[in-house]
Design an enzyme around this catalytic site. Structure first.
Site, PDB file in Angstrom:
ATOM      1  N   ASN A 191       3.730   9.186 -19.938  1.00 43.22           N
ATOM      2  CA  ASN A 191       4.251   8.660 -18.671  1.00 43.22           C
ATOM      3  C   ASN A 191       3.201   8.804 -17.582  1.00 43.22           C
ATOM      4  O   ASN A 191       2.542   9.838 -17.467  1.00 43.22           O
ATOM      5  CB  ASN A 191       5.517   9.425 -18.281  1.00 43.22           C
ATOM      6  CG  ASN A 191       6.546   9.386 -19.384  1.00 43.22           C
ATOM      7  OD1 ASN A 191       6.926   8.319 -19.844  1.00 43.22           O
ATOM      8  ND2 ASN A 191       6.983  10.550 -19.832  1.00 43.22           N
TER       9      ASN A 191
ATOM     10  N   ASP B 272       6.829   5.922 -21.294  1.00 45.37           N
ATOM     11  CA  ASP B 272       6.773   5.809 -22.750  1.00 45.37           C
ATOM     12  C   ASP B 272       8.165   5.490 -23.301  1.00 45.37           C
ATOM     13  O   ASP B 272       9.131   5.357 -22.538  1.00 45.37           O
ATOM     14  CB  ASP B 272       6.163   7.068 -23.373  1.00 45.37           C
ATOM     15  CG  ASP B 272       6.953   8.347 -23.125  1.00 45.37           C
ATOM     16  OD1 ASP B 272       8.190   8.299 -22.975  1.00 45.37           O
ATOM     17  OD2 ASP B 272       6.325   9.425 -23.095  1.00 45.37           O
TER      18      ASP B 272
ATOM     19  N   TYR C  88       4.151  12.530 -23.725  1.00 40.71           N
ATOM     20  CA  TYR C  88       3.509  12.731 -22.422  1.00 40.71           C
ATOM     21  C   TYR C  88       2.635  11.545 -22.023  1.00 40.71           C
ATOM     22  O   TYR C  88       1.565  11.709 -21.463  1.00 40.71           O
ATOM     23  CB  TYR C  88       2.708  14.039 -22.400  1.00 40.71           C
ATOM     24  CG  TYR C  88       3.606  15.235 -22.613  1.00 40.71           C
ATOM     25  CD1 TYR C  88       4.391  15.716 -21.577  1.00 40.71           C
ATOM     26  CD2 TYR C  88       3.699  15.848 -23.859  1.00 40.71           C
ATOM     27  CE1 TYR C  88       5.244  16.786 -21.773  1.00 40.71           C
ATOM     28  CE2 TYR C  88       4.549  16.926 -24.070  1.00 40.71           C
ATOM     29  CZ  TYR C  88       5.315  17.385 -23.017  1.00 40.71           C
ATOM     30  OH  TYR C  88       6.163  18.450 -23.214  1.00 40.71           O
TER      31      TYR C  88
ATOM     32  N   ARG D 210       7.901  17.998 -15.336  1.00 40.18           N
ATOM     33  CA  ARG D 210       8.781  16.938 -15.850  1.00 40.18           C
ATOM     34  C   ARG D 210       9.883  16.566 -14.869  1.00 40.18           C
ATOM     35  O   ARG D 210      10.098  15.381 -14.584  1.00 40.18           O
ATOM     36  CB  ARG D 210       9.388  17.367 -17.182  1.00 40.18           C
ATOM     37  CG  ARG D 210      10.339  16.331 -17.743  1.00 40.18           C
ATOM     38  CD  ARG D 210      10.797  16.678 -19.137  1.00 40.18           C
ATOM     39  NE  ARG D 210      11.592  17.881 -19.166  1.00 40.18           N
ATOM     40  CZ  ARG D 210      12.722  17.998 -19.850  1.00 40.18           C
ATOM     41  NH1 ARG D 210      13.180  17.001 -20.564  1.00 40.18           N
ATOM     42  NH2 ARG D 210      13.386  19.127 -19.845  1.00 40.18           N
TER      43      ARG D 210
ATOM     44  N   HIS E 210       0.837  -1.197   0.000  1.00 39.75           N
ATOM     45  CA  HIS E 210       0.000   0.000   0.000  1.00 39.75           C
ATOM     46  C   HIS E 210       0.874   1.249   0.000  1.00 39.75           C
ATOM     47  O   HIS E 210       1.760   1.401   0.823  1.00 39.75           O
ATOM     48  CB  HIS E 210      -0.904  -0.018   1.234  1.00 39.75           C
ATOM     49  CG  HIS E 210      -1.774   1.177   1.344  1.00 39.75           C
ATOM     50  ND1 HIS E 210      -1.875   1.898   2.506  1.00 39.75           N
ATOM     51  CD2 HIS E 210      -2.577   1.792   0.449  1.00 39.75           C
ATOM     52  CE1 HIS E 210      -2.712   2.896   2.321  1.00 39.75           C
ATOM     53  NE2 HIS E 210      -3.145   2.855   1.090  1.00 39.75           N
TER      54      HIS E 210
END
Length: 142
Positions: free
Chosen positions: A133, A30, A131, A109, A22
């Protein structure tokens, strides 16, 4: 072989997902993501895209319901594309899963890279979309 395990999830990726507890985080990167230089544990899923992997992972992986935003995306920089198409796919996948009211946060980023270095594991894909990710925070099964 086992029943009902998505074919896109390798034995090693299943092992990693099972080990996570947890609050642990997994990054799905990507094809441009610097996974090898950032990962504590690296899982290569060459030939797969982030959307098909996200769908498969969410079949088994509970998102954390004890935080406001269990899903994080790398925010678009100074690009003209402020809402990449891949994000629409992610929203559709999240709504189709049992996690339909999930809130998503958008991270700069370099903050995304820093957080990725602290993640339990990074899964690298061959995704070409920019983008793409995404970070998932693991929850509990009640």
């Amino acid at each position: 072989m086992l029943k009902k395990i998505p074919r896109t999830l390798s034995p090693y990726l299943l092992k990693i997902l099972m080990e996570m507890g947890h609050g642990d985080e997994v990054v799905i990167g990507d094809g441009n993501f610097p996974a090898a230089s950032h990962a504590n544990k690296l899982i290569r899923c060459d030939g797969l895209g982030t959307t098909e992997l996200l769908e498969s992972i969410l079949e088994l992986f509970p998102l954390d319901t004890y935080v406001d935003t269990p899903v994080s995306l790398m925010a678009v920089g100074d690009s003209a594309a402020k809402d990449p198409e891949i994000w629409q796919s992610y929203n559709r996948i999240l709504k189709a899963s049992e996690e339909e009211n999930v809130q998503i946060e958008y991270i700069d980023r370099f903050d995304f890279y820093k957080r990725s270095k602290e993640a339990y594991a990074i899964v690298t894909t061959s995704e070409k979309a920019l983008y793409a990710n995404i970070i998932l925070k693991k929850g509990v099964i009640s």
